[in-house]
Design a protein around this motif. Structure first.
Motif, PDB file in Angstrom:
ATOM      1  N   ALA A  56       4.387  33.989  11.939  1.00 57.03           N
ATOM      2  CA  ALA A  56       4.007  32.845  13.073  1.00 57.03           C
ATOM      3  C   ALA A  56       4.949  31.580  13.047  1.00 57.03           C
ATOM      4  N   THR A  57       5.599  31.361  12.066  1.00 51.39           N
ATOM      5  CA  THR A  57       6.436  30.242  11.882  1.00 51.39           C
ATOM      6  C   THR A  57       7.787  30.725  11.471  1.00 51.39           C
ATOM      7  N   THR A  58       8.200  32.108  11.711  1.00 52.51           N
ATOM      8  CA  THR A  58       9.497  32.680  11.385  1.00 52.51           C
ATOM      9  C   THR A  58      10.683  32.478  12.647  1.00 52.51           C
ATOM     10  N   LEU A  59      11.627  32.053  12.669  1.00 50.02           N
ATOM     11  CA  LEU A  59      12.505  32.073  13.618  1.00 50.02           C
ATOM     12  C   LEU A  59      13.404  33.290  13.640  1.00 50.02           C
ATOM     13  N   VAL A  60      13.778  33.725  14.749  1.00 55.03           N
ATOM     14  CA  VAL A  60      14.636  34.984  15.174  1.00 55.03           C
ATOM     15  C   VAL A  60      16.016  34.488  15.403  1.00 55.03           C
ATOM     16  N   ALA A  61      16.754  35.038  14.518  1.00 56.36           N
ATOM     17  CA  ALA A  61      18.218  34.551  14.645  1.00 56.36           C
ATOM     18  C   ALA A  61      18.665  35.021  16.095  1.00 56.36           C
ATOM     19  N   SER A  62      18.487  36.046  16.567  1.00 56.39           N
ATOM     20  CA  SER A  62      19.102  36.513  17.791  1.00 56.39           C
ATOM     21  C   SER A  62      18.711  35.429  18.995  1.00 56.39           C
ATOM     22  N   ASP A  63      17.437  35.083  18.746  1.00 56.91           N
ATOM     23  CA  ASP A  63      16.913  34.188  19.847  1.00 56.91           C
ATOM     24  C   ASP A  63      17.927  32.743  19.756  1.00 56.91           C
ATOM     25  N   LEU A  64      17.907  32.345  18.464  1.00 58.45           N
ATOM     26  CA  LEU A  64      18.926  31.068  18.539  1.00 58.45           C
ATOM     27  C   LEU A  64      20.163  31.157  19.046  1.00 58.45           C
ATOM     28  N   LEU A  65      20.755  32.505  19.091  1.00 58.98           N
ATOM     29  CA  LEU A  65      22.318  32.733  19.446  1.00 58.98           C
ATOM     30  C   LEU A  65      22.262  32.695  21.043  1.00 58.98           C
ATOM     31  N   LEU A  66      21.196  32.765  21.738  1.00 57.63           N
ATOM     32  CA  LEU A  66      21.192  33.081  23.253  1.00 57.63           C
ATOM     33  C   LEU A  66      21.180  31.578  23.690  1.00 57.63           C
ATOM     34  N   ASP A  67      20.971  30.345  22.958  1.00 57.98           N
ATOM     35  CA  ASP A  67      21.030  29.200  23.669  1.00 57.98           C
ATOM     36  C   ASP A  67      22.274  29.009  24.633  1.00 57.98           C
ATOM     37  N   ASP A  68      22.095  28.274  25.734  1.00 66.00           N
ATOM     38  CA  ASP A  68      23.343  28.137  26.612  1.00 66.00           C
ATOM     39  C   ASP A  68      23.964  26.818  26.480  1.00 66.00           C
ATOM     40  N   ASP A  69      23.589  25.791  25.648  1.00 65.86           N
ATOM     41  CA  ASP A  69      24.232  24.599  25.547  1.00 65.86           C
ATOM     42  C   ASP A  69      25.242  24.816  24.395  1.00 65.86           C
ATOM     43  N   THR A  70      26.473  24.867  24.679  1.00 60.87           N
ATOM     44  CA  THR A  70      27.749  24.937  23.808  1.00 60.87           C
ATOM     45  C   THR A  70      28.239  23.544  23.613  1.00 60.87           C
ATOM     46  N   SER A  71      27.765  22.357  23.954  1.00 62.86           N
ATOM     47  CA  SER A  71      28.112  21.169  23.799  1.00 62.86           C
ATOM     48  C   SER A  71      27.854  20.836  22.370  1.00 62.86           C
ATOM     49  N   PRO A  72      28.871  19.984  21.564  1.00 64.03           N
ATOM     50  CA  PRO A  72      28.758  19.479  20.358  1.00 64.03           C
ATOM     51  C   PRO A  72      27.295  18.861  20.213  1.00 64.03           C
ATOM     52  N   PRO A  73      26.645  19.190  19.165  1.00 65.88           N
ATOM     53  CA  PRO A  73      25.360  18.476  19.044  1.00 65.88           C
ATOM     54  C   PRO A  73      25.500  17.245  18.707  1.00 65.88           C
ATOM     55  N   THR A  74      24.531  16.282  18.979  1.00 68.66           N
ATOM     56  CA  THR A  74      24.572  14.687  18.776  1.00 68.66           C
ATOM     57  C   THR A  74      23.676  14.219  17.329  1.00 68.66           C
ATOM     58  N   VAL A  75      24.223  14.806  16.404  1.00 75.70           N
ATOM     59  CA  VAL A  75      23.234  14.527  15.174  1.00 75.70           C
ATOM     60  C   VAL A  75      24.426  13.846  14.122  1.00 75.70           C
ATOM     61  N   ALA A  76      23.980  12.568  13.868  1.00 72.59           N
ATOM     62  CA  ALA A  76      24.714  12.001  12.637  1.00 72.59           C
ATOM     63  C   ALA A  76      24.431  12.335  11.316  1.00 72.59           C
ATOM     64  N   ILE A  77      25.439  12.972  10.628  1.00 80.65           N
ATOM     65  CA  ILE A  77      25.293  13.643   9.585  1.00 80.65           C
ATOM     66  C   ILE A  77      26.124  12.801   8.297  1.00 80.65           C
ATOM     67  N   ASP A  78      25.475  12.236   7.317  1.00 81.20           N
ATOM     68  CA  ASP A  78      26.123  11.335   6.711  1.00 81.20           C
ATOM     69  C   ASP A  78      26.404  12.262   5.225  1.00 81.20           C
ATOM     70  N   PRO A  79      27.743  12.366   4.968  1.00 80.34           N
ATOM     71  CA  PRO A  79      27.994  13.210   3.903  1.00 80.34           C
ATOM     72  C   PRO A  79      27.678  12.670   2.541  1.00 80.34           C
ATOM     73  N   ASP A  80      27.440  11.685   2.428  1.00 86.21           N
ATOM     74  CA  ASP A  80      26.849  10.940   0.981  1.00 86.21           C
ATOM     75  C   ASP A  80      25.274  11.263   0.935  1.00 86.21           C
ATOM     76  N   GLU A  81      24.716  11.801   1.798  1.00 82.27           N
ATOM     77  CA  GLU A  81      23.178  12.112   1.504  1.00 82.27           C
ATOM     78  C   GLU A  81      23.176  13.399   0.915  1.00 82.27           C
TER      79      GLU A  81
END
Length: 162
Positions: A137-162
Motif C-alpha cells: 500500500a505504501t510502496t512506489l513503483v519505479a516505472s510510474d515515476l519514470l513516466l512523469d511529463d515534467d522535465t523542468s529542473p526541480p525547485t528544491v534547495a539542497i544544502d550540501p552541508d546538511e
C-alpha cells in the motif's frame, strides 16, 4: 616566501573546492550542461547521454515532489539506466536513497525500509503486488515515476552541508 611572492590564481577556481560547496545534483546539472551529448551510461538495451539522464532524472524528481511525504527511499533495482535515473531523481528531489539488490529476500528489503523509516521503491507493479498488503500500500513503483511529463529542473534547495 613573503606574502608578495605567493602566486595568485587570477580567475581560476579549484574544482574540488567548488564541488565541495555544491550539492551533488548541482554538480551533476553542471556536468550535464557542459557534456549534454556525451555518453553517460550504456546498458544491454540502450545508452543515455548526460543531457538525457538529466532530463529523465528531472521527471523522477518532479514526480517525487508531488508525493506528500519526504521519507528516504529504498530502491530495489538492478544497475541500469532506469536505476541511475531514479537515484539522480531522488537526489534532485532532496531525498535520501538506498539502492537495494533485487536478489535479496523481501524480508531484507523490508528491514532496510524499517530502519530508514522510508518507502520502498520496486521496479514494477508485479513486484509490488507480491509484497505483503500493508507494505504494498505504501510502496512506489519505479516505472510510474519514470513516466512523469515534467522535465523542468526541480525547485528544491539542497544544502550540501546538511
Amino acid at each position: 616566501m613573503s606574502e608578495d611572492e605567493h602566486p595568485t590564481h587570477s580567475g581560476t577556481t579549484n574544482a574540488t573546492t567548488t564541488s565541495a560547496s555544491r550539492s551533488l545534483p548541482d554538480v551533476f546539472r553542471t556536468v550535464a550542461a557542459e557534456h549534454s551529448d556525451r555518453l553517460a551510461y550504456q546498458d544491454r538495451s540502450r545508452s543515455v547521454s548526460y543531457g538525457q539522464l538529466d532530463q529523465e532524472s528531472n521527471r523522477v524528481a518532479n514526480a517525487l515532489l508531488r508525493i506528500v511525504d519526504d521519507r528516504p527511499l529504498a530502491l530495489v533495482a538492478p544497475v541500469s539506466i532506469a536505476s541511475l535515473t531514479l537515484i539522480f531523481g531522488a537526489l534532485k528531489a532532496g531525498r535520501l536513497v538506498a539502492p537495494l539488490d533485487p536478489r535479496w529476500p523481501v524480508e531484507q528489503w523490508l528491514e532496510v525500509v524499517r530502519r530508514l523509516d522510508g518507502r520502498l521503491v520496486v521496479p514494477d507493479a508485479e513486484t509490488r503486488d507480491a509484497l505483503p498488503t500493508a507494505v504494498a500500500a505504501t510502496t512506489l513503483v519505479a516505472s510510474d515515476l519514470l513516466l512523469d511529463d515534467d522535465t523542468s529542473p526541480p525547485t528544491v534547495a539542497i544544502d550540501p552541508d546538511e
